[in-house]
Write a protein that holds these residues in place. Structure first.
Motif, PDB file in Angstrom:
ATOM      1  N   LEU A 114      -2.782  -8.185  -6.212  1.00 39.80           N
ATOM      2  CA  LEU A 114      -1.698  -9.164  -6.096  1.00 39.80           C
ATOM      3  C   LEU A 114      -0.357  -8.465  -5.863  1.00 39.80           C
ATOM      4  N   VAL A 115      -0.052  -7.465  -6.695  1.00 39.86           N
ATOM      5  CA  VAL A 115       1.213  -6.748  -6.577  1.00 39.86           C
ATOM      6  C   VAL A 115       1.266  -5.964  -5.271  1.00 39.86           C
ATOM      7  N   PHE A 116       0.177  -5.323  -4.890  1.00 39.45           N
ATOM      8  CA  PHE A 116       0.115  -4.590  -3.626  1.00 39.45           C
ATOM      9  C   PHE A 116       0.454  -5.517  -2.457  1.00 39.45           C
ATOM     10  N   ASN A 117      -0.134  -6.699  -2.446  1.00 47.11           N
ATOM     11  CA  ASN A 117       0.132  -7.653  -1.366  1.00 47.11           C
ATOM     12  C   ASN A 117       1.565  -8.164  -1.388  1.00 47.11           C
ATOM     13  N   LEU A 118       2.109  -8.405  -2.583  1.00 50.91           N
ATOM     14  CA  LEU A 118       3.518  -8.819  -2.692  1.00 50.91           C
ATOM     15  C   LEU A 118       4.445  -7.758  -2.094  1.00 50.91           C
TER      16      LEU A 118
ATOM     17  N   ASN B  34       5.074   1.142   4.137  1.00 45.10           N
ATOM     18  CA  ASN B  34       5.970   1.576   3.059  1.00 45.10           C
ATOM     19  C   ASN B  34       5.388   1.372   1.667  1.00 45.10           C
ATOM     20  N   VAL B  35       4.126   0.987   1.588  1.00 49.58           N
ATOM     21  CA  VAL B  35       3.493   0.712   0.296  1.00 49.58           C
ATOM     22  C   VAL B  35       2.170   1.457   0.211  1.00 49.58           C
ATOM     23  N   CYS B  36       1.967   2.179  -0.886  1.00 51.76           N
ATOM     24  CA  CYS B  36       0.726   2.930  -1.099  1.00 51.76           C
ATOM     25  C   CYS B  36       0.100   2.523  -2.428  1.00 51.76           C
ATOM     26  N   TRP B  37      -1.104   1.998  -2.377  1.00 51.20           N
ATOM     27  CA  TRP B  37      -1.864   1.683  -3.591  1.00 51.20           C
ATOM     28  C   TRP B  37      -2.621   2.945  -3.940  1.00 51.20           C
TER      29      TRP B  37
END
Length: 135
Positions: free
Chosen positions: A11-15, A24-27
């Motif tokens: 959920l947070v990754f998608n947000l 710009n986002v790395c899980w």
């Protein structure tokens, strides 16, 4: 608990992807590895996700997830120390009611203010380690 954690992090990754863009986002947690998002995912970073903010700085995100509407979560010693080291760039997303149709979340930047004396939250000690010498 595993499904709850994966769901909260997803959920947070998608947000964050929607806000900052996929590049710009790395899980980076082990859950990212389990779902095939990051083959090098690990829990040894003391954060779950990182994203590059508009200033170009990396912000580290720890995700805490519950199935209930509980208003508390635990922070490990390692997470606490990492947060202190990265004061301005460490966030905790507390995701609640993850199994509901519309889970809620709140973002905390615990280390920007006085951690022990915040008006936004209280800190409750969770135990002690007793160490002794052999006789």
């Amino acid at each position: 608990m595993r499904v709850v954690g994966i769901s909260g992090e997803r959920l947070v990754f998608n947000l964050l992807k929607n806000k900052y863009g996929y590049s710009n986002v790395c899980w980076e947690s082990r859950y990212a590895k389990e779902v095939g998002e990051n083959v090098e995912g690990t829990d040894f970073n003391h954060y779950d996700i990182r994203y590059r903010n508009p200033k170009g700085d990396w912000v580290f995100v720890e995700v805490k997830t519950t199935k209930t509407d509980a208003t508390d979560f635990e922070l490990t010693k390692a997470e606490y120390e990492f947060g202190l080291e990265n004061k301005g760039n460490y966030e905790i997303f507390h995701v609640r009611n993850i199994e509901d149709d519309e889970p809620t979340y709140r973002v905390f930047r615990l280390f920007e203010d006085d951690f022990q004396n915040s008006s936004e939250f209280s800190v409750i000690p969770n135990g002690y380690i007793i160490k002794y010498e052999e006789l």
